[in-house]
Write an enzyme that holds these catalytic residues in place. Structure first.
Site, PDB file in Angstrom:
ATOM      1  N   LEU A   9       0.842  -1.190   0.000  1.00  0.00           N
ATOM      2  CA  LEU A   9       0.000   0.000   0.000  1.00  0.00           C
ATOM      3  C   LEU A   9       0.880   1.243   0.000  1.00  0.00           C
ATOM      4  CD1 LEU A   9      -2.718  -1.000   2.640  1.00  0.00           C
ATOM      5  CD2 LEU A   9      -2.416  -1.778   0.270  1.00  0.00           C
ATOM      6  N   ARG A  16       3.158  15.232   5.063  1.00  0.00           N
ATOM      7  CA  ARG A  16       4.101  15.670   6.096  1.00  0.00           C
ATOM      8  C   ARG A  16       5.560  15.648   5.641  1.00  0.00           C
ATOM      9  NH1 ARG A  16       3.084  12.465  11.275  1.00  0.00           N
ATOM     10  NH2 ARG A  16       1.740  11.107  10.035  1.00  0.00           N
ATOM     11  N   TYR A 367      44.514  18.202 -15.656  1.00  0.00           N
ATOM     12  CA  TYR A 367      43.244  17.766 -16.239  1.00  0.00           C
ATOM     13  C   TYR A 367      43.503  16.772 -17.366  1.00  0.00           C
ATOM     14  CZ  TYR A 367      38.961  17.532 -18.880  1.00  0.00           C
ATOM     15  OH  TYR A 367      37.863  17.048 -19.536  1.00  0.00           O
ATOM     16  N   ASN A 378      54.765   9.899 -16.792  1.00  0.00           N
ATOM     17  CA  ASN A 378      54.834  10.899 -15.727  1.00  0.00           C
ATOM     18  C   ASN A 378      54.222  12.195 -16.238  1.00  0.00           C
ATOM     19  OD1 ASN A 378      56.188  11.542 -12.963  1.00  0.00           O
ATOM     20  ND2 ASN A 378      56.467  13.302 -14.313  1.00  0.00           N
ATOM     21  N   ALA A 424      58.870  21.244 -20.283  1.00  0.00           N
ATOM     22  CA  ALA A 424      57.881  22.000 -19.508  1.00  0.00           C
ATOM     23  C   ALA A 424      57.395  23.213 -20.281  1.00  0.00           C
ATOM     24  CB  ALA A 424      58.501  22.438 -18.187  1.00  0.00           C
TER      25      ALA A 424
HETATM   26  C1  UD1 Z   1      -2.591   1.480  10.237  1.00  0.00           C
HETATM   27  C2  UD1 Z   1      -3.540   0.487  10.908  1.00  0.00           C
HETATM   28  C3  UD1 Z   1      -3.188   0.387  12.372  1.00  0.00           C
HETATM   29  C4  UD1 Z   1      -1.754  -0.016  12.548  1.00  0.00           C
HETATM   30  C5  UD1 Z   1      -0.836   0.943  11.796  1.00  0.00           C
HETATM   31  C6  UD1 Z   1       0.571   0.429  11.822  1.00  0.00           C
HETATM   32  C7  UD1 Z   1      -5.625   0.725   9.660  1.00  0.00           C
HETATM   33  C8  UD1 Z   1      -6.981   1.253   9.648  1.00  0.00           C
HETATM   34  N1  UD1 Z   1      -4.883   0.966  10.726  1.00  0.00           N
HETATM   35  O1  UD1 Z   1      -2.852   2.745  10.820  1.00  0.00           O
HETATM   36  O2  UD1 Z   1      -4.020  -0.577  12.989  1.00  0.00           O
HETATM   37  O3  UD1 Z   1      -1.422  -0.008  13.923  1.00  0.00           O
HETATM   38  O4  UD1 Z   1      -1.259   1.039  10.434  1.00  0.00           O
HETATM   39  O5  UD1 Z   1       1.397   1.346  11.195  1.00  0.00           O
HETATM   40  O6  UD1 Z   1      -5.206   0.066   8.729  1.00  0.00           O
HETATM   41  N2  UD1 Z   1      -2.867   3.795   2.663  1.00  0.00           N
HETATM   42  C9  UD1 Z   1      -3.338   3.746   1.380  1.00  0.00           C
HETATM   43  N3  UD1 Z   1      -4.613   4.120   1.132  1.00  0.00           N
HETATM   44  C10 UD1 Z   1      -5.450   4.550   2.108  1.00  0.00           C
HETATM   45  C11 UD1 Z   1      -4.949   4.596   3.412  1.00  0.00           C
HETATM   46  C12 UD1 Z   1      -3.673   4.210   3.682  1.00  0.00           C
HETATM   47  O7  UD1 Z   1      -2.605   3.364   0.468  1.00  0.00           O
HETATM   48  O8  UD1 Z   1      -6.597   4.878   1.797  1.00  0.00           O
HETATM   49  C13 UD1 Z   1      -1.496   3.375   2.933  1.00  0.00           C
HETATM   50  C14 UD1 Z   1      -0.639   4.546   3.389  1.00  0.00           C
HETATM   51  O9  UD1 Z   1       0.072   5.086   2.297  1.00  0.00           O
HETATM   52  C15 UD1 Z   1       0.305   3.916   4.392  1.00  0.00           C
HETATM   53  C16 UD1 Z   1      -0.450   2.701   4.911  1.00  0.00           C
HETATM   54  O10 UD1 Z   1      -1.500   2.467   4.004  1.00  0.00           O
HETATM   55  O11 UD1 Z   1       1.494   3.482   3.803  1.00  0.00           O
HETATM   56  C17 UD1 Z   1      -0.973   2.876   6.310  1.00  0.00           C
HETATM   57  O12 UD1 Z   1      -1.844   3.963   6.339  1.00  0.00           O
HETATM   58  P1  UD1 Z   1      -1.931   4.926   7.577  1.00  0.00           P
HETATM   59  O13 UD1 Z   1      -2.957   5.949   7.310  1.00  0.00           O
HETATM   60  O14 UD1 Z   1      -0.585   5.386   7.937  1.00  0.00           O
HETATM   61  O15 UD1 Z   1      -2.464   3.931   8.693  1.00  0.00           O
HETATM   62  P2  UD1 Z   1      -2.387   4.149  10.225  1.00  0.00           P
HETATM   63  O16 UD1 Z   1      -3.395   5.153  10.610  1.00  0.00           O
HETATM   64  O17 UD1 Z   1      -1.007   4.410  10.624  1.00  0.00           O
END
Ligand code: UD1
Ligand code: CA
Length: 456
Positions: A9, A16, A367, A378, A424
């Site tokens: 994912l 941020r 160079y 040399n 030289a």
């Molecule tokens: C998620 C978990 C949480 C866990 C934590 C660990 C869920 C609801 N919660 O929370 O239980 O403890 O990870 O780090 O899953 N992403 C997508 N599409 C989306 C949402 C997220 O691709 O719609 C990807 C983000 O880019 C990220 C990852 O999923 O890499 C996790 O998403 P994030 O929003 O950070 O989840 P957490 O709130 O941290």
């Protein structure tokens, strides 16, 4: 035997990071975060990999185009469960196990995933999640267990009761599912929670209620699931990765004077008994031989160095350096150079797109560009190969055992024959025959008492 898939994912906005570069393409020791995750998935045995991309989709897909992976697009960011739904066609098909990982957890190890998958198979689980006990569980999904201590559900921070907030066993965000159980759960996932999102961890409870077996697998090292959301966290992840890599090299017999100040990409190779001084950056698959001394303060990108070579305070790109050669201090070796054995490339020397034969000395302020230099030459201080006339570039050939006097200009195209001696200060624009003595400068005139006559 069922195969192993991996779904990564990476559709998050990464706001941020405050960057125009998609979050997962940010690098740690010259390797992008998503490349670490993809390699960990492959190391764990995943033979089919899909990445869910969202905003900046094109930048991510083009950065990964050389990999044999597929992509799914999540247009709206409706939660981790929704992200998996967007890759439904990848999950479908032959019955298999599927790992689900995040693209922003670069510290996850392939061996941990391998153990997770082995446990998942051995237990015959429908789903296995990586869990961990942490001192500060804030922000993580909490793992709620039943009276027998078995996994009951995951509760997201936003949805926790005061009691659940105190649970310090968390969901690390790494899962292994049986694909058909995951598909069943995806069809039943709802977004009736505090965030209004489709939560992937809710799939666990759904599978459990349908009679599936769900288990946790304990992560030993909390660093492994550290998610990177900001430049500060990128630095924190770098420090962990740097220690892993550098300590690994030290275990293999390489001396690293200050591992906190040495930046070696994970694809670096270094031979035994080599000493790395502080301020060294090695990247792009750089290979260093045995018994070398590298640094202080060097950056080498895609460079192959032989054995017994010393390089200090220098920058080298896409080149090969032989054995027992010395480079620097303050040398700049630009792409496409092949420097031989027992060569000296000294201070304030720049070499570009050139070959330099064994035993040749280019000691200072010189160079060498677009040049084929033989052995045992040399180069006097301040030699310049004049390779560019403002329009086109030309090559210089310098044969073995010649002597190029200080401050010589070699105007290319030009050839200096074997064993020739150039005085030289010469400006050479015609070929120099073998063993010739060449002097090409204005003859000195002394005007006696000239100072007085000219009233100087
Ligand atoms: C998620 C978990 C949480 C866990 C934590 C660990 C869920 C609801 N919660 O929370 O239980 O403890 O990870 O780090 O899953 N992403 C997508 N599409 C989306 C949402 C997220 O691709 O719609 C990807 C983000 O880019 C990220 C990852 O999923 O890499 C996790 O998403 P994030 O929003 O950070 O989840 P957490 O709130 O941290
Ligand atoms: Ca997160």
């Amino acid at each position: 035997m069922s195969s192993l898939k991996a779904l990564i994912l990476a559709a998050g906005e990464g706001t941020r990071m405050k960057s125009d570069t998609p979050k997962v393409l940010h690098k740690i020791l010259n390797k992008s975060m998503i490349d670490y995750v993809l390699d960990a998935a492959s190391d764990a045995g995943a033979d089919k990999i899909c990445v869910v991309v969202g905003s900046h989709a094109e930048k991510v897909t083009s950065a990964l185009e050389e990999r044999n992976i597929t992509f799914a697009e999540q247009k709206e960011r409706l939660g981790t469960g929704h992200a998996v739904m967007c890759a439904k066609s990848f999950v479908e098909g032959e019955d298999s196990d599927i790992l689900i990982l995040y693209g922003d957890t670069p510290l996850l190890k392939g061996e941990t995933l391998k153990e997770l998958v082995a446990f998942h198979k051995k237990e015959g689980n429908s789903a296995t999640l990586l869990s961990a006990f942490v001192d500060n569980p804030k922000g993580y999904g909490r793992i709620v267990r039943d009276s027998k201590g078995l996994f009951a559900k995951n509760v997201e921070e936003k949805d926790t009761t005061d009691e659940e907030k105190k649970i310090n066993e968390i969901n690390a965000g790494v899962y292994c599912f049986k694909s058909k159980d995951l598909l069943y759960a995806l069809d039943n996932l709802k977004n009736d929670n505090a965030a209004g999102e489709y939560y992937l961890p809710d799939a666990l409870e759904i599978i459990l209620s349908a009679g599936g077996r769900v288990n946790t697998f304990a992560a030993e090292d909390p660093d492994e699931f550290l998610g990177v959301n900001s430049k500060v966290q990128l630095y924190e992840a770098l420090k962990v990765m740097q220690r892993r890599i550098n300590y690994g090299f030290m275990e293999d017999g390489i001396t690293i004077i200050d591992p906190e100040n040495t930046f070696l990409s994970p694809d670096t190779v270094i031979g035994k008994d080599t000493i790395i001084y502080p301020g060294v950056f090695l990247e792009g698959g750089t290979v260093i031989g045995r018994d070398c001394e590298i640094g202080p303060d060097c950056r080498l990108s895609s460079v192959k160095v032989g054995d017994g070579t010393t390089i200090e305070y220098s920058r080298i790109k896409e080149s090969r350096i032989g054995n027992n050669t010395t480079v620097g201090p303050f040398a700049y070796i630009r792409p496409d150079c092949v420097i031989g054995d027992n060569v000296k490339v000294g201070d304030f020397v720049e070499v570009k797109n050139s070959t330099v034969g064994d035993g040749t000395k280019i000691s200072h302020l010189t160079y060498i560009g677009d040049t084929d230099a033989g052995r045992g030459i040399n180069f006097g201080c301040g030699t310049v190969t004049v390779n560019y006339n403002g329009k086109a570039k030309f090559r210089t050939t310098i044969e073995d055992d010649s002597f190029i006097g200080c401050n010589t200009n070699l105007i290319a195209p030009v050839k200096v024959g074997k064993g020739a001696y150039i005085a030289a200060g010469s400006t050479v624009n015609r070929d120099v025959p073998e063993d010739a003595f060449t002097i090409a400068r204005v003859r000195q005139k002394n005007y006696e008492n000239g100072k007085n006559k000219l009233k100087l």
